[in-house]
Design an enzyme around this catalytic site. Structure first.
Site, PDB file in Angstrom:
ATOM      1  N   CYS A 247      -0.594  33.330  11.327  1.00 22.22           N
ATOM      2  CA  CYS A 247      -0.314  34.058  12.560  1.00 22.22           C
ATOM      3  C   CYS A 247       0.077  33.100  13.685  1.00 22.22           C
ATOM      4  O   CYS A 247      -0.625  32.957  14.688  1.00 22.22           O
ATOM      5  CB  CYS A 247      -1.528  34.898  12.958  1.00 22.22           C
ATOM      6  SG  CYS A 247      -1.187  36.048  14.301  1.00 22.22           S
TER       7      CYS A 247
ATOM      8  N   GLU B  87       0.831  -1.209   0.000  1.00 20.83           N
ATOM      9  CA  GLU B  87       0.000   0.000   0.000  1.00 20.83           C
ATOM     10  C   GLU B  87       0.864   1.257   0.000  1.00 20.83           C
ATOM     11  O   GLU B  87       0.881   2.016   0.965  1.00 20.83           O
ATOM     12  CB  GLU B  87      -0.919  -0.022   1.227  1.00 20.83           C
ATOM     13  CG  GLU B  87      -1.885  -1.200   1.212  1.00 20.83           C
ATOM     14  CD  GLU B  87      -2.382  -1.578   2.596  1.00 20.83           C
ATOM     15  OE1 GLU B  87      -1.914  -0.982   3.589  1.00 20.83           O
ATOM     16  OE2 GLU B  87      -3.220  -2.477   2.690  1.00 20.83           O
TER      17      GLU B  87
ATOM     18  N   ARG C 289       3.614  19.676   6.642  1.00 24.55           N
ATOM     19  CA  ARG C 289       4.667  18.714   6.990  1.00 24.55           C
ATOM     20  C   ARG C 289       5.914  19.345   7.628  1.00 24.55           C
ATOM     21  O   ARG C 289       6.451  18.781   8.598  1.00 24.55           O
ATOM     22  CB  ARG C 289       5.074  17.893   5.766  1.00 24.55           C
ATOM     23  CG  ARG C 289       3.972  17.000   5.219  1.00 24.55           C
ATOM     24  CD  ARG C 289       4.490  16.063   4.124  1.00 24.55           C
ATOM     25  NE  ARG C 289       5.286  14.990   4.693  1.00 24.55           N
ATOM     26  CZ  ARG C 289       6.610  14.943   4.624  1.00 24.55           C
ATOM     27  NH1 ARG C 289       7.286  15.904   4.010  1.00 24.55           N
ATOM     28  NH2 ARG C 289       7.257  13.931   5.167  1.00 24.55           N
TER      29      ARG C 289
END
Length: 409
Positions: A332, A263, A302
């Site tokens: 922010c 997978e 990420r």
């Protein structure tokens, strides 16, 4: 690909046509990776199930389906998108965790291959479907992969049935007529050592002796991709050289051929993706120079979540002398794509390209700070196609633009 184009199409052209920030996917890379893995595993019966949580745009899924790939899903909506993309139900595996049993039922009743990862879920399944078929996800107590938050096979992980609970599993099965058709292990992401997958197969081989109706063994995904120039990339041919004879041996001991399922997610789509952004400002604060761009952690999480490294190229000034920058976003709070990174001299208005953004980029994006998500474009056979429109304020308000007090007036 050069530093300025994909399949002959200029990044500048795409940025001008679709505006920035912009996700771009080079579909030739996805096909290359899929075919490489398909060829490497060709000596044995196998199925490749793309882990669509990495990038679930329906147009990318349609291509993968056309090329003969299967699908790995972790939610009912992923299943629905997969079916809408053209995948047949028998080419989808559903591996949920911590979901309500009603989700498991809905998937099973659509004839989706069900991968159960807990004793309680297996007990309920046996009660509701005493003649049913399913796969089982086991926790192998193997620590492997990159960042600790994406290691899923160690003994303290929430994923899978502990292999020490095998007798409990067998007891449940013996009290019903359910059949276990597959065994599954996934230990995490960023695995470059093929021996980890041999460890998985050894565990699956030992477990298989308890289940006479198996048709496949599933080693999950997590194949390492390179994020830096000197980074490791899993050698798929070497991996196959080790896995293929091992699967043949396991099938011989089992008494009939078993399919190998895997997978891959990031392996198929990470390299295909680029996030284009425009430099809003160059700011000098003390000893640091910040290049602030018109994107943020709401578009690519990420680097902030995993401290992941993404190469950044100054498309507008690729031959300039390199200087040191912190590349930051417009959100922010702490919002840094790269710290103290040597990049070609950056000027306000320059176009930057953030590489390896295909996996867990758009799929983990959000509307934080009430900002809109970018458009997505794929380049296929030398042509560019808009595959998701840029969000607008109307999209942000769509599910709240009503008066909740109207009925009381």
């Amino acid at each position: 690909m050069t530093s300025k184009e994909i399949q002959g199409i200029s990044f500048f052209h795409l940025a001008k046509k679709y505006k920035t920030p912009l996700y771009i996917y080079d579909t030739s890379i996805i096909k290359q990776r899929f075919e490489q893995l398909q060829k490497a595993l060709s000596p044995i019966p196998h199925k490749i199930k793309y882990a669509c949580k990495a990038l679930s745009n329906i147009h990318i899924l349609r291509l993968l389906n056309n090329w003969g790939c299967g699908l790995d899903c972790v939610s009912l909506n992923e299943i629905a998108i997969g079916l809408k993309s053209g995948f047949s139900s028998d080419n989808i595996i559903f591996t949920p965790n911590s979901v309500s049993f009603s989700e498991i039922q809905q998937a099973y009743e659509q004839n989706i291959t069900l991968n159960i990862d807990s004793i309680t879920a297996l007990e309920k399944f046996a009660n509701y479907y005493p003649e049913g078929k399913c796969s089982l996800r086991f926790n192998p107590d193997i620590t492997a992969g990159g960042n600790s938050s994406i290691q899923t096979g160690h003994k303290f992980s929430k994923f899978g049935i502990a292999k020490e609970q095998i007798n409990n599993v067998v007891e449940i099965i013996q009290k019903s007529n359910i059949k276990i058709t597959g065994l599954h292990i996934h230990t995490g992401s960023g695995i470059s050592n093929p021996e980890v997958f041999i460890q998985m197969l050894d565990t699956l081989c030992q477990l298989s002796k308890k289940f006479p109706h198996l048709s496949f063994l599933d080693i999950g995904g997590g194949f390492k991709v390179a994020y830096k120039k000197d980074d490791k990339f899993i050698d798929i041919e070497l991996l196959a050289d080790k896995i293929v004879p091992e699967m043949k041996k396991i099938s011989h001991e089992y008494g009939r051929p078993l399919e190998l399922w895997c997978e891959p997610g990031k392996y198929l789509v990470s390299e295909c993706g680029y996030l284009l952004a425009t430099v809003n400002q160059v700011k000098h604060n003390g000893e640091r120079t910040f290049a602030g761009i018109n994107s943020g952690k709401n578009h690519l999480l990420r680097p902030m979540l995993y401290n992941a490294h993404h190469e950044i190229i100054n498309i507008s000034n690729p031959d300039a002398e390199k200087k040191t920058y912190d590349v930051v976003g417009y959100i922010c709070e702490e919002d840094t794509f790269a710290r103290q990174r040597n990049i070609e001299k950056i000027r306000e208005g320059d176009l930057l390209c953030i590489c390896n953004a295909g996996a867990y980029g758009y799929s983990m994006s959000s509307n934080y700070n009430s900002r809109c998500r970018p458009a997505e474009v794929m380049v296929y056979q030398g042509k560019d196609f808009l595959i998701r429109q840029r969000e607008s304020l109307d999209d942000l308000l769509r599910n709240q633009d009503f008066d909740p007090f109207a009925s009381e007036l």
